[in-house]
Design a protein around this motif. Structure first.
Motif, PDB file in Angstrom:
ATOM      1  N   GLU A   1     -12.121  -1.547   9.988  1.00 24.72           N
ATOM      2  CA  GLU A   1     -10.887  -2.083  11.353  1.00 24.72           C
ATOM      3  C   GLU A   1      -9.547  -3.016  10.671  1.00 24.72           C
ATOM      4  O   GLU A   1      -9.676  -3.314  10.377  1.00 24.72           O
ATOM      5  N   CYS A   2      -8.562  -2.088  10.702  1.00 19.34           N
ATOM      6  CA  CYS A   2      -7.168  -2.995   9.978  1.00 19.34           C
ATOM      7  C   CYS A   2      -5.976  -2.644  10.485  1.00 19.34           C
ATOM      8  O   CYS A   2      -5.869  -1.323  11.459  1.00 19.34           O
ATOM      9  N   LYS A   3      -5.200  -2.763  10.336  1.00 20.60           N
ATOM     10  CA  LYS A   3      -3.975  -1.987  10.129  1.00 20.60           C
ATOM     11  C   LYS A   3      -3.163  -1.800   9.153  1.00 20.60           C
ATOM     12  O   LYS A   3      -3.136  -2.119   8.392  1.00 20.60           O
ATOM     13  N   VAL A   4      -2.679  -1.018  10.542  1.00 16.31           N
ATOM     14  CA  VAL A   4      -2.628   0.831   8.749  1.00 16.31           C
ATOM     15  C   VAL A   4      -1.302   0.958   9.205  1.00 16.31           C
ATOM     16  O   VAL A   4      -0.173   1.051  10.384  1.00 16.31           O
ATOM     17  N   ASN A   5      -0.772   1.735   7.826  1.00 16.60           N
ATOM     18  CA  ASN A   5       1.144   2.653   7.573  1.00 16.60           C
ATOM     19  C   ASN A   5       1.300   3.402   6.835  1.00 16.60           C
ATOM     20  O   ASN A   5      -0.124   3.179   6.125  1.00 16.60           O
ATOM     21  N   ILE A   6       1.641   4.352   7.098  1.00 14.36           N
ATOM     22  CA  ILE A   6       2.044   5.340   6.371  1.00 14.36           C
ATOM     23  C   ILE A   6       2.966   5.812   5.159  1.00 14.36           C
ATOM     24  O   ILE A   6       4.314   5.744   5.605  1.00 14.36           O
ATOM     25  N   HIS A   7       2.910   5.847   4.565  1.00 18.57           N
ATOM     26  CA  HIS A   7       4.541   5.512   3.087  1.00 18.57           C
ATOM     27  C   HIS A   7       4.707   6.900   2.975  1.00 18.57           C
ATOM     28  O   HIS A   7       4.225   7.686   2.337  1.00 18.57           O
ATOM     29  N   ILE A   8       5.987   7.453   3.178  1.00 12.85           N
ATOM     30  CA  ILE A   8       6.526   8.626   2.978  1.00 12.85           C
ATOM     31  C   ILE A   8       6.987   8.995   1.843  1.00 12.85           C
ATOM     32  O   ILE A   8       6.971   9.942   1.724  1.00 12.85           O
ATOM     33  N   LEU A   9       6.496   8.151   0.741  1.00 14.21           N
ATOM     34  CA  LEU A   9       6.471   8.508  -0.313  1.00 14.21           C
ATOM     35  C   LEU A   9       5.485   8.960  -0.627  1.00 14.21           C
ATOM     36  O   LEU A   9       4.818   7.783  -0.917  1.00 14.21           O
ATOM     37  N   ASN A  10       5.527  10.304  -1.670  1.00 14.44           N
ATOM     38  CA  ASN A  10       4.066  10.604  -2.096  1.00 14.44           C
ATOM     39  C   ASN A  10       3.183  10.689  -0.694  1.00 14.44           C
ATOM     40  O   ASN A  10       2.183  10.412  -1.229  1.00 14.44           O
ATOM     41  N   SER A  11       3.580  10.334   0.087  1.00 14.19           N
ATOM     42  CA  SER A  11       2.036   9.822   1.393  1.00 14.19           C
ATOM     43  C   SER A  11       1.256   9.046   1.077  1.00 14.19           C
ATOM     44  O   SER A  11      -0.125   9.659   0.986  1.00 14.19           O
ATOM     45  N   LYS A  12       1.667   7.850   0.902  1.00 17.02           N
ATOM     46  CA  LYS A  12       0.829   6.678   0.374  1.00 17.02           C
ATOM     47  C   LYS A  12      -0.014   6.259   1.769  1.00 17.02           C
ATOM     48  O   LYS A  12       0.487   6.367   2.688  1.00 17.02           O
ATOM     49  N   PHE A  13      -1.523   5.793   1.889  1.00 14.41           N
ATOM     50  CA  PHE A  13      -2.141   4.717   2.745  1.00 14.41           C
ATOM     51  C   PHE A  13      -1.828   3.048   1.929  1.00 14.41           C
ATOM     52  O   PHE A  13      -2.266   3.075   1.298  1.00 14.41           O
ATOM     53  N   HIS A  14      -1.673   2.789   3.336  1.00 11.83           N
ATOM     54  CA  HIS A  14      -1.159   0.758   2.891  1.00 11.83           C
ATOM     55  C   HIS A  14      -1.784   0.265   4.651  1.00 11.83           C
ATOM     56  O   HIS A  14      -1.923   0.603   5.508  1.00 11.83           O
ATOM     57  N   TYR A  15      -2.528  -0.827   4.168  1.00 10.92           N
ATOM     58  CA  TYR A  15      -3.151  -1.381   5.062  1.00 10.92           C
ATOM     59  C   TYR A  15      -2.239  -2.978   4.847  1.00 10.92           C
ATOM     60  O   TYR A  15      -2.118  -3.456   3.059  1.00 10.92           O
ATOM     61  N   LEU A  16      -2.562  -3.409   5.753  1.00 12.53           N
ATOM     62  CA  LEU A  16      -2.056  -5.319   5.738  1.00 12.53           C
ATOM     63  C   LEU A  16      -3.528  -5.650   5.169  1.00 12.53           C
ATOM     64  O   LEU A  16      -4.465  -5.840   6.060  1.00 12.53           O
TER      65      LEU A  16
END
Length: 222
Positions: free
Chosen positions: A47-62
């Motif tokens: 479980e974490c906080k995430v977002n989708i970076h739209i440059l090259n469709s990357k997965f980022h989390y905090l």
């Protein structure tokens, strides 16, 4: 009736805030990092906080207040509210239409052609120099190089709107096919190629409609 209408308005506003247009200083699919469940290929989950970076469709989390980039090869599925993202071919694909045989994946990316056509108007001014630097630095962020979440969020309004486009993929039988007639036809199994043109014509397939593209999943499995 008023309660129902008020609830609808609240939900609409929340959706708008969550899906705010990305900027050069905030190149993300969501307005902020969202609560999510990440399922990994080894069977574990987090479980974490995430977002989708739209440059090259990357997965980022905090990680605390640091933005980190996960290895997409380790990820099976990311569940963000009602949205499900599958990691396929290094891309985070949102399942926008599905059945028991496969799904249509949607990837939101920066429309580079439109971005380049903006030329100096978008990035030439000194006021947007921070935007350019942030756009480059966050693209390369990862476990060994992090970017502060709040610092980046506070600079969100310094950037310019990023033009985006949707790319679609057909995912079935463990294979990923680009939703493009020419490329898809080349990649189809040999026994599906001969009747493909007739199928497209008969079903009036729309290459920008997930519901229409889902028919191709059935065709491949037929």
């Amino acid at each position: 009736m008023r309660k129902v209408l008020s609830l609808f308005i609240i939900m609409f506003v929340c959706d708008v805030l969550a899906a705010q247009e990305p900027t050069s200083t905030w190149p993300y699919l969501y307005n902020d990092f969202q609560d999510a469940t990440v399922f990994f290929k080894d069977g574990s989950k987090r479980e974490c906080k995430v977002n989708i970076h739209i440059l090259n469709s990357k997965f980022h989390y905090l990680e605390g207040e640091d933005i980190m980039e996960a290895k997409s090869a380790d990820i099976l599925l990311v569940s963000i509210g009602n949205d499900s993202f599958y990691s396929k071919q290094g891309l985070m694909m949102k399942a926008v239409a599905a059945n028991d045989k496969g799904f249509v994946g949607e990837v939101t990316v920066v429309d580079m052609a439109a971005l380049n056509s903006q030329g100096g108007a978008a990035y030439g001014s000194s006021a947007n120099s921070v935007a350019v630097n942030r756009l480059s630095s966050i693209e390369g962020s990862g476990p060994s190089a992090s970017t502060n979440h709040m610092n980046l969020k506070n600079e969100k309004d310094l950037g310019v709107l990023l033009p985006v486009e949707k790319e679609y993929y057909i995912v079935t039988k463990g294979n990923v096919y680009p939703a493009n007639r020419k490329n898809l036809e080349l990649l189809l199994p040999s026994d599906k190629k001969s009747g493909f043109k007739a199928f497209l014509k008969q079903n009036k397939i729309s290459w920008k409609s997930p519901a229409s593209l889902l028919k191709i999943v059935d065709y491949i499995n037929g």
